[in-house]
Design a protein around this motif. Structure first.
Motif, PDB file in Angstrom:
ATOM      1  N   TYR A  58      10.024 -26.508  22.158  1.00  0.00           N
ATOM      2  CA  TYR A  58       8.734 -27.195  22.240  1.00  0.00           C
ATOM      3  C   TYR A  58       7.690 -26.386  23.011  1.00  0.00           C
ATOM      4  O   TYR A  58       6.505 -26.418  22.666  1.00  0.00           O
ATOM      5  N   ILE A  59       8.097 -25.664  24.034  1.00  0.00           N
ATOM      6  CA  ILE A  59       7.141 -24.822  24.760  1.00  0.00           C
ATOM      7  C   ILE A  59       6.672 -23.677  23.867  1.00  0.00           C
ATOM      8  O   ILE A  59       5.471 -23.409  23.746  1.00  0.00           O
ATOM      9  N   GLN A  60       7.633 -23.020  23.210  1.00  0.00           N
ATOM     10  CA  GLN A  60       7.273 -21.954  22.283  1.00  0.00           C
ATOM     11  C   GLN A  60       6.475 -22.499  21.111  1.00  0.00           C
ATOM     12  O   GLN A  60       5.518 -21.871  20.637  1.00  0.00           O
ATOM     13  N   GLY A  61       6.854 -23.709  20.643  1.00  0.00           N
ATOM     14  CA  GLY A  61       6.144 -24.326  19.531  1.00  0.00           C
ATOM     15  C   GLY A  61       4.706 -24.675  19.883  1.00  0.00           C
ATOM     16  O   GLY A  61       3.804 -24.508  19.061  1.00  0.00           O
ATOM     17  N   THR A  62       4.488 -25.140  21.101  1.00  0.00           N
ATOM     18  CA  THR A  62       3.117 -25.428  21.545  1.00  0.00           C
ATOM     19  C   THR A  62       2.279 -24.163  21.529  1.00  0.00           C
ATOM     20  O   THR A  62       1.115 -24.173  21.099  1.00  0.00           O
ATOM     21  N   GLY A  63       2.863 -23.064  21.994  1.00  0.00           N
ATOM     22  CA  GLY A  63       2.151 -21.781  21.958  1.00  0.00           C
ATOM     23  C   GLY A  63       1.860 -21.323  20.546  1.00  0.00           C
ATOM     24  O   GLY A  63       0.760 -20.830  20.246  1.00  0.00           O
ATOM     25  N   GLN A  64       2.823 -21.502  19.651  1.00  0.00           N
ATOM     26  CA  GLN A  64       2.645 -21.099  18.264  1.00  0.00           C
ATOM     27  C   GLN A  64       1.563 -21.929  17.576  1.00  0.00           C
ATOM     28  O   GLN A  64       0.746 -21.404  16.824  1.00  0.00           O
ATOM     29  N   ILE A  65       1.549 -23.237  17.845  1.00  0.00           N
ATOM     30  CA  ILE A  65       0.523 -24.114  17.263  1.00  0.00           C
ATOM     31  C   ILE A  65      -0.858 -23.733  17.797  1.00  0.00           C
ATOM     32  O   ILE A  65      -1.838 -23.690  17.044  1.00  0.00           O
ATOM     33  N   THR A  66      -0.928 -23.455  19.097  1.00  0.00           N
ATOM     34  CA  THR A  66      -2.201 -23.051  19.694  1.00  0.00           C
ATOM     35  C   THR A  66      -2.682 -21.744  19.094  1.00  0.00           C
ATOM     36  O   THR A  66      -3.873 -21.563  18.821  1.00  0.00           O
ATOM     37  N   ARG A  67      -1.747 -20.813  18.856  1.00  0.00           N
ATOM     38  CA  ARG A  67      -2.116 -19.536  18.241  1.00  0.00           C
ATOM     39  C   ARG A  67      -2.608 -19.744  16.809  1.00  0.00           C
ATOM     40  O   ARG A  67      -3.606 -19.139  16.390  1.00  0.00           O
ATOM     41  N   ALA A  68      -1.926 -20.616  16.047  1.00  0.00           N
ATOM     42  CA  ALA A  68      -2.352 -20.894  14.676  1.00  0.00           C
ATOM     43  C   ALA A  68      -3.753 -21.503  14.651  1.00  0.00           C
ATOM     44  O   ALA A  68      -4.593 -21.141  13.815  1.00  0.00           O
ATOM     45  N   TYR A  69      -4.004 -22.429  15.566  1.00  0.00           N
ATOM     46  CA  TYR A  69      -5.334 -23.035  15.684  1.00  0.00           C
ATOM     47  C   TYR A  69      -6.385 -21.968  15.964  1.00  0.00           C
ATOM     48  O   TYR A  69      -7.432 -21.907  15.306  1.00  0.00           O
ATOM     49  N   ALA A  70      -6.093 -21.094  16.922  1.00  0.00           N
ATOM     50  CA  ALA A  70      -7.060 -20.069  17.314  1.00  0.00           C
ATOM     51  C   ALA A  70      -7.278 -19.044  16.195  1.00  0.00           C
ATOM     52  O   ALA A  70      -8.408 -18.589  15.967  1.00  0.00           O
ATOM     53  N   VAL A 130       0.163 -20.473  26.742  1.00  0.00           N
ATOM     54  CA  VAL A 130      -0.809 -19.479  26.268  1.00  0.00           C
ATOM     55  C   VAL A 130      -0.148 -18.116  26.151  1.00  0.00           C
ATOM     56  O   VAL A 130      -0.389 -17.366  25.193  1.00  0.00           O
ATOM     57  N   SER A 131       0.708 -17.781  27.116  1.00  0.00           N
ATOM     58  CA  SER A 131       1.415 -16.490  27.077  1.00  0.00           C
ATOM     59  C   SER A 131       2.314 -16.397  25.848  1.00  0.00           C
ATOM     60  O   SER A 131       2.337 -15.372  25.156  1.00  0.00           O
ATOM     61  N   PHE A 132       3.060 -17.472  25.573  1.00  0.00           N
ATOM     62  CA  PHE A 132       3.907 -17.491  24.385  1.00  0.00           C
ATOM     63  C   PHE A 132       3.078 -17.282  23.128  1.00  0.00           C
ATOM     64  O   PHE A 132       3.428 -16.481  22.254  1.00  0.00           O
ATOM     65  N   GLY A 133       1.994 -18.026  23.006  1.00  0.00           N
ATOM     66  CA  GLY A 133       1.173 -17.943  21.815  1.00  0.00           C
ATOM     67  C   GLY A 133       0.479 -16.605  21.656  1.00  0.00           C
ATOM     68  O   GLY A 133       0.298 -16.120  20.540  1.00  0.00           O
ATOM     69  N   PHE A 134       0.097 -15.999  22.783  1.00  0.00           N
ATOM     70  CA  PHE A 134      -0.676 -14.756  22.727  1.00  0.00           C
ATOM     71  C   PHE A 134       0.198 -13.551  22.397  1.00  0.00           C
ATOM     72  O   PHE A 134      -0.214 -12.655  21.663  1.00  0.00           O
ATOM     73  N   TRP A 135       1.421 -13.519  22.917  1.00  0.00           N
ATOM     74  CA  TRP A 135       2.253 -12.340  22.781  1.00  0.00           C
ATOM     75  C   TRP A 135       3.276 -12.421  21.658  1.00  0.00           C
ATOM     76  O   TRP A 135       3.733 -11.390  21.159  1.00  0.00           O
ATOM     77  N   SER A 136       3.691 -13.627  21.259  1.00  0.00           N
ATOM     78  CA  SER A 136       4.800 -13.731  20.300  1.00  0.00           C
ATOM     79  C   SER A 136       4.387 -13.476  18.855  1.00  0.00           C
ATOM     80  O   SER A 136       5.184 -12.979  18.058  1.00  0.00           O
TER      81      SER A 136
END
Length: 366
Positions: free
Chosen positions: A93-105, A313-319
């Motif tokens: 869920y933490i990684q998923g939140t980052g991934q969703i935020t990245r997709a949105y951005a 944010v770190s997960f979403g930005f780097w993964s």
């Protein structure tokens, strides 16, 4: 830890955009690649996973009515194994939140704010979501109720505006290659339907718990019908070109031209995306924060809201470096990962819990 209460209707209102938000833009393209003209059948088949997931989550809730999956997993399979299961779920869920935020951005940057740093867009969304999460579950439920009309109305508006350009013949031939293509097209949407397991973090705080399964099942049906309608509209407008578009709904918005007045309705799609993504990110964020606090045996989850936001944010930005890698993740990695974490592991826990309960009854009766 969480003192607030929400109704079953509020839970449904929270879960509807949580599932639809990310699916509505990309599902027509993904299902179209496999199902072609039968892409409208794929959400119907995918929804079966949603019904099963809601059933599993509610049955676990009945056995442990005041606990989330992070807590009752330790009771079912022991403290050590339960901690491992809890860690896997929280990581998802933490990684998923980052991934969703990245997709949105990525969508916002690619389609609208092309010169804005993606990190700024991600951080601003997480900041807003953090404020709602810190406000508690009641505030999140009310925010979802407030934004739901703003999410549904633009979808209806798009459908109305393109109604004169629908080519109904694009739906033919029906099932030309049998049921296999729609079934393959249902795999990725099915992963989104597994996200209904998030209700395990909401059911303990319902004021009317007995209605939890009813509203959960109704939400699965509402999501399924929304995706069917969107897939049909996209198919009727774009036809065979649907599968070649990254965001088919955006193409339809650009296609609209009525009396030289209603044109370039990309802002409508942007409104759908922003509102839906905000609710989805907030629900994921809340589940990750509450679950982490329970996993660490904290008395309050609010102190870790901001640290988890930074981690997200770190997960979403780097993964995920770009949109293409994001699409590959959604098609290749997310379906098996989501099915394992949100349906198979809960099913395993439910089976163990039911067997353990029956064995205890036999011991007590003897």
């Amino acid at each position: 830890m969480e003192k607030g209460k929400i109704s079953s209707l509020q839970m449904a209102v929270m879960m509807y955009p949580t599932i639809v938000a990310t699916a509505i833009l990309s599902v027509p393209s993904i299902t179209g690649k496999y199902a072609k003209t039968d892409l409208w059948l794929s959400p119907i088949l995918a929804s079966l996973i949603g019904y099963v997931t809601v059933y599993i989550a509610y049955k676990l809730h009945q056995l442990y009515p005041k606990q989330t999956v992070i807590q009752f997993s330790e009771h079912i399979i022991g403290r050590f194994a339960g901690k491992i299961i809890g860690f896997l779920i929280l990581f998802f869920y933490i990684q998923g939140t980052g991934q969703i935020t990245r997709a949105y951005a990525e969508f916002i940057v690619d389609s609208f704010l092309v010169n804005t740093p993606i990190s700024v867009i991600m951080a601003s969304m997480i900041f807003l979501s953090a404020l709602v999460v810190r406000g508690g579950l009641e505030g999140l439920g009310r925010a979802a109720e407030l934004f739901l009309p703003m999410f549904i109305f633009p979808i209806l508006l798009l459908i109305i505006l393109v109604s004169t350009d629908l080519e109904f013949k694009n739906i033919f031939p029906l099932l030309e290659d049998g049921i296999t293509p729609p079934t393959k097209g249902a795999i990725v949407p099915g992963a989104w339907f597994t996200e209904f397991f998030l209700i395990t973090f909401l059911l303990p705080f319902l004021a009317d718990r007995k209605k939890g399964m009813k509203y959960g099942m109704m939400t699965v049906f509402a999501v399924m019908m929304t995706l069917v309608v969107v897939n049909l509209v996209v198919l009727f407008v774009l036809g065979p070109a649907t599968s070649s578009r990254v965001y088919p709904l955006m193409q339809i918005a650009r296609y609209i031209s009525i009396a030289d007045f209603f044109e370039h309705m990309e802002s409508v799609v942007m409104a759908i995306w922003i509102v839906g993504a905000f609710v989805k990110i907030s629900v994921f964020y809340y589940a990750a924060t509450l679950g982490t606090a329970q996993w660490l045996n904290l008395s309050d989850y609010r102190p870790i809201v901001w640290p988890l936001g930074i981690l997200t944010v770190s997960f979403g930005f780097w993964s995920l470096p770009n949109t293409m890698e994001l699409a590959r993740y959604n098609i290749g990695a997310f379906p098996p990962f989501g099915l394992l974490i949100q349906t198979m592991i809960p099913l395993f826990l439910l089976v163990i819990a039911v067997i353990g309960k029956r064995n205890r009854k036999r011991v007590d009766s003897s």
